[in-house]
Design a protein around this motif. Structure first.
Motif, PDB file in Angstrom:
ATOM      1  N   THR A  35       0.852  -1.187   0.000  1.00  0.00           N
ATOM      2  CA  THR A  35       0.000   0.000   0.000  1.00  0.00           C
ATOM      3  C   THR A  35       0.888   1.236   0.000  1.00  0.00           C
ATOM      4  OG1 THR A  35      -0.167   0.037   2.420  1.00  0.00           O
ATOM      5  CG2 THR A  35      -1.911  -1.141   1.212  1.00  0.00           C
ATOM      6  N   VAL A  36       0.310   2.370  -0.385  1.00  0.00           N
ATOM      7  CA  VAL A  36       1.049   3.638  -0.411  1.00  0.00           C
ATOM      8  C   VAL A  36       0.210   4.751   0.200  1.00  0.00           C
ATOM      9  CG1 VAL A  36       2.506   3.129  -2.424  1.00  0.00           C
ATOM     10  CG2 VAL A  36       0.274   4.161  -2.762  1.00  0.00           C
ATOM     11  N   ARG A  37       0.908   5.768   0.665  1.00  0.00           N
ATOM     12  CA  ARG A  37       0.305   7.026   1.118  1.00  0.00           C
ATOM     13  C   ARG A  37       1.112   8.133   0.441  1.00  0.00           C
ATOM     14  NH1 ARG A  37      -3.116   8.147   4.999  1.00  0.00           N
ATOM     15  NH2 ARG A  37      -2.910   6.060   5.873  1.00  0.00           N
ATOM     16  N   ILE A  38       0.416   9.089  -0.203  1.00  0.00           N
ATOM     17  CA  ILE A  38       1.078  10.100  -1.024  1.00  0.00           C
ATOM     18  C   ILE A  38       0.572  11.499  -0.681  1.00  0.00           C
ATOM     19  CG2 ILE A  38       1.289  10.964  -3.405  1.00  0.00           C
ATOM     20  CD1 ILE A  38       1.221   8.060  -4.342  1.00  0.00           C
ATOM     21  N   GLN A  39       1.483  12.466  -0.680  1.00  0.00           N
ATOM     22  CA  GLN A  39       1.179  13.894  -0.621  1.00  0.00           C
ATOM     23  C   GLN A  39       1.747  14.493  -1.904  1.00  0.00           C
ATOM     24  OE1 GLN A  39      -0.171  16.044   1.891  1.00  0.00           O
ATOM     25  NE2 GLN A  39      -0.948  14.172   2.794  1.00  0.00           N
ATOM     26  N   GLU A  40       0.929  15.229  -2.647  1.00  0.00           N
ATOM     27  CA  GLU A  40       1.360  15.733  -3.947  1.00  0.00           C
ATOM     28  C   GLU A  40       0.783  17.120  -4.175  1.00  0.00           C
ATOM     29  OE1 GLU A  40       1.034  13.195  -7.710  1.00  0.00           O
ATOM     30  OE2 GLU A  40      -0.700  14.525  -7.771  1.00  0.00           O
ATOM     31  N   LYS A  53       5.719  13.492  -2.342  1.00  0.00           N
ATOM     32  CA  LYS A  53       6.450  12.465  -1.612  1.00  0.00           C
ATOM     33  C   LYS A  53       5.458  11.436  -1.121  1.00  0.00           C
ATOM     34  CE  LYS A  53       6.150  15.215   2.571  1.00  0.00           C
ATOM     35  NZ  LYS A  53       6.864  15.866   3.635  1.00  0.00           N
ATOM     36  N   GLY A  54       5.976  10.280  -0.760  1.00  0.00           N
ATOM     37  CA  GLY A  54       5.081   9.236  -0.300  1.00  0.00           C
ATOM     38  C   GLY A  54       5.789   8.188   0.525  1.00  0.00           C
ATOM     39  N   THR A  55       4.988   7.280   1.041  1.00  0.00           N
ATOM     40  CA  THR A  55       5.490   6.148   1.811  1.00  0.00           C
ATOM     41  C   THR A  55       4.890   4.872   1.244  1.00  0.00           C
ATOM     42  OG1 THR A  55       5.583   7.537   3.786  1.00  0.00           O
ATOM     43  CG2 THR A  55       5.714   5.162   4.128  1.00  0.00           C
ATOM     44  N   LEU A  56       5.763   3.897   0.988  1.00  0.00           N
ATOM     45  CA  LEU A  56       5.369   2.578   0.527  1.00  0.00           C
ATOM     46  C   LEU A  56       5.416   1.640   1.721  1.00  0.00           C
ATOM     47  CD1 LEU A  56       4.930   0.400  -1.769  1.00  0.00           C
ATOM     48  CD2 LEU A  56       7.433   0.228  -1.821  1.00  0.00           C
ATOM     49  N   TYR A  57       4.335   0.903   1.953  1.00  0.00           N
ATOM     50  CA  TYR A  57       4.272  -0.099   3.015  1.00  0.00           C
ATOM     51  C   TYR A  57       4.337  -1.470   2.344  1.00  0.00           C
ATOM     52  CZ  TYR A  57       2.705   3.956   5.612  1.00  0.00           C
ATOM     53  OH  TYR A  57       2.620   5.202   6.179  1.00  0.00           O
ATOM     54  N   TYR A  58       5.522  -2.115   2.465  1.00  0.00           N
ATOM     55  CA  TYR A  58       5.784  -3.358   1.748  1.00  0.00           C
ATOM     56  C   TYR A  58       6.498  -4.350   2.668  1.00  0.00           C
ATOM     57  CZ  TYR A  58       7.766  -6.420  -1.878  1.00  0.00           C
ATOM     58  OH  TYR A  58       8.129  -7.499  -2.651  1.00  0.00           O
ATOM     59  N   VAL A  80      -2.979  17.110  -3.216  1.00  0.00           N
ATOM     60  CA  VAL A  80      -3.598  15.788  -3.177  1.00  0.00           C
ATOM     61  C   VAL A  80      -3.036  15.000  -1.994  1.00  0.00           C
ATOM     62  CG1 VAL A  80      -3.887  13.590  -4.399  1.00  0.00           C
ATOM     63  CG2 VAL A  80      -3.867  15.729  -5.686  1.00  0.00           C
ATOM     64  N   SER A  81      -3.921  14.412  -1.219  1.00  0.00           N
ATOM     65  CA  SER A  81      -3.561  13.457  -0.171  1.00  0.00           C
ATOM     66  C   SER A  81      -4.248  12.155  -0.538  1.00  0.00           C
ATOM     67  CB  SER A  81      -4.049  13.936   1.198  1.00  0.00           C
ATOM     68  OG  SER A  81      -3.463  15.173   1.517  1.00  0.00           O
ATOM     69  N   ALA A  82      -3.442  11.164  -0.933  1.00  0.00           N
ATOM     70  CA  ALA A  82      -4.024   9.919  -1.451  1.00  0.00           C
ATOM     71  C   ALA A  82      -3.444   8.695  -0.759  1.00  0.00           C
ATOM     72  CB  ALA A  82      -3.774   9.814  -2.951  1.00  0.00           C
ATOM     73  N   GLY A 129      -7.996   9.650  -3.363  1.00  0.00           N
ATOM     74  CA  GLY A 129      -7.639  10.624  -2.348  1.00  0.00           C
ATOM     75  C   GLY A 129      -8.518  11.850  -2.327  1.00  0.00           C
ATOM     76  N   GLN A 130      -8.158  12.708  -1.388  1.00  0.00           N
ATOM     77  CA  GLN A 130      -8.830  13.985  -1.193  1.00  0.00           C
ATOM     78  C   GLN A 130      -7.977  15.073  -1.832  1.00  0.00           C
ATOM     79  OE1 GLN A 130     -11.877  14.099   0.352  1.00  0.00           O
ATOM     80  NE2 GLN A 130     -11.651  11.881   0.357  1.00  0.00           N
ATOM     81  N   THR A 131      -8.628  16.076  -2.382  1.00  0.00           N
ATOM     82  CA  THR A 131      -7.929  17.186  -2.997  1.00  0.00           C
ATOM     83  C   THR A 131      -8.390  18.501  -2.389  1.00  0.00           C
ATOM     84  OG1 THR A 131      -9.572  17.294  -4.767  1.00  0.00           O
ATOM     85  CG2 THR A 131      -7.611  15.966  -5.189  1.00  0.00           C
ATOM     86  N   GLU A 132      -7.511  19.488  -2.435  1.00  0.00           N
ATOM     87  CA  GLU A 132      -7.830  20.842  -2.004  1.00  0.00           C
ATOM     88  C   GLU A 132      -7.352  21.796  -3.078  1.00  0.00           C
ATOM     89  OE1 GLU A 132      -6.021  21.686   1.766  1.00  0.00           O
ATOM     90  OE2 GLU A 132      -6.657  19.782   2.617  1.00  0.00           O
ATOM     91  N   GLY A 133      -8.165  22.757  -3.433  1.00  0.00           N
ATOM     92  CA  GLY A 133      -7.785  23.739  -4.442  1.00  0.00           C
ATOM     93  C   GLY A 133      -8.913  23.957  -5.421  1.00  0.00           C
TER      94      GLY A 133
END
Length: 149
Positions: A35-40, A53-58, A80-82, A129-133
């Motif tokens: 799984t991944v968590r991303i901030q973009e 940037k993001g984090t991979l959970y593996y 984006v926060s996904a 994910g959720q977006t703002e803008g």
């Protein structure tokens, strides 16, 4: 006046296509490899530039990565926060690379996005994910993903 009319038509078509493309960006019901968590962050006017940037959970471990990319079919700017599911990841070294795919979303202050991205090693990420803008998207993307640790 002509530019406003074209932008209005583009926004209307985007909304219709987003509604009709839901199945293209949905993950399978099978268990993912990771799984991944991303901030973009992205900015676009028909073409786009993105960084994040993001984090991979593996395999019970966290691995950090960076994202940079470009694409077409977007306008506006957004954060984006996904989170997502990763498929076909058989070893950690297969995760880095250039991902291509499609995304769809609409942000009016707050919104949602969905994307399906595949790299040259066959690794597939399904993101939601959720977006703002203030932005709309339905188009092709290319991302360079690099593990940092």
């Amino acid at each position: 006046m002509k530019t406003n009319f074209i932008n209005c038509i583009f926004a209307s078509i985007t909304i219709l296509l987003i509604a009709g493309c839901a199945s293209m960006t949905q993950a399978p019901s099978t268990p993912p490899s990771a799984t991944v968590r991303i901030q973009e962050w992205s900015a676009a006017y028909y073409a786009q530039a993105e960084t994040g940037k993001g984090t991979l959970y593996y395999n019970g471990q966290r691995h950090h990565f960076t994202i940079s990319g470009a694409g077409v079919g977007r306008s506006g700017s957004q954060k984006v926060s996904a989170t997502g599911k990763v498929y076909n990841l058989n070893n950690l070294s297969s995760f880095s690379g250039t991902y291509h795919g499609i995304s769809r979303g609409l942000t009016l202050i707050e919104g949602k996005m969905h994307a399906k991205l595949t790299n040259q090693n066959g690794v597939v990420m399904y993101l939601a994910g959720q977006t703002e803008g203030l932005a709309s998207s339905l188009g092709a993307q290319a991302f360079e993903v690099n593990l940092t640790d």
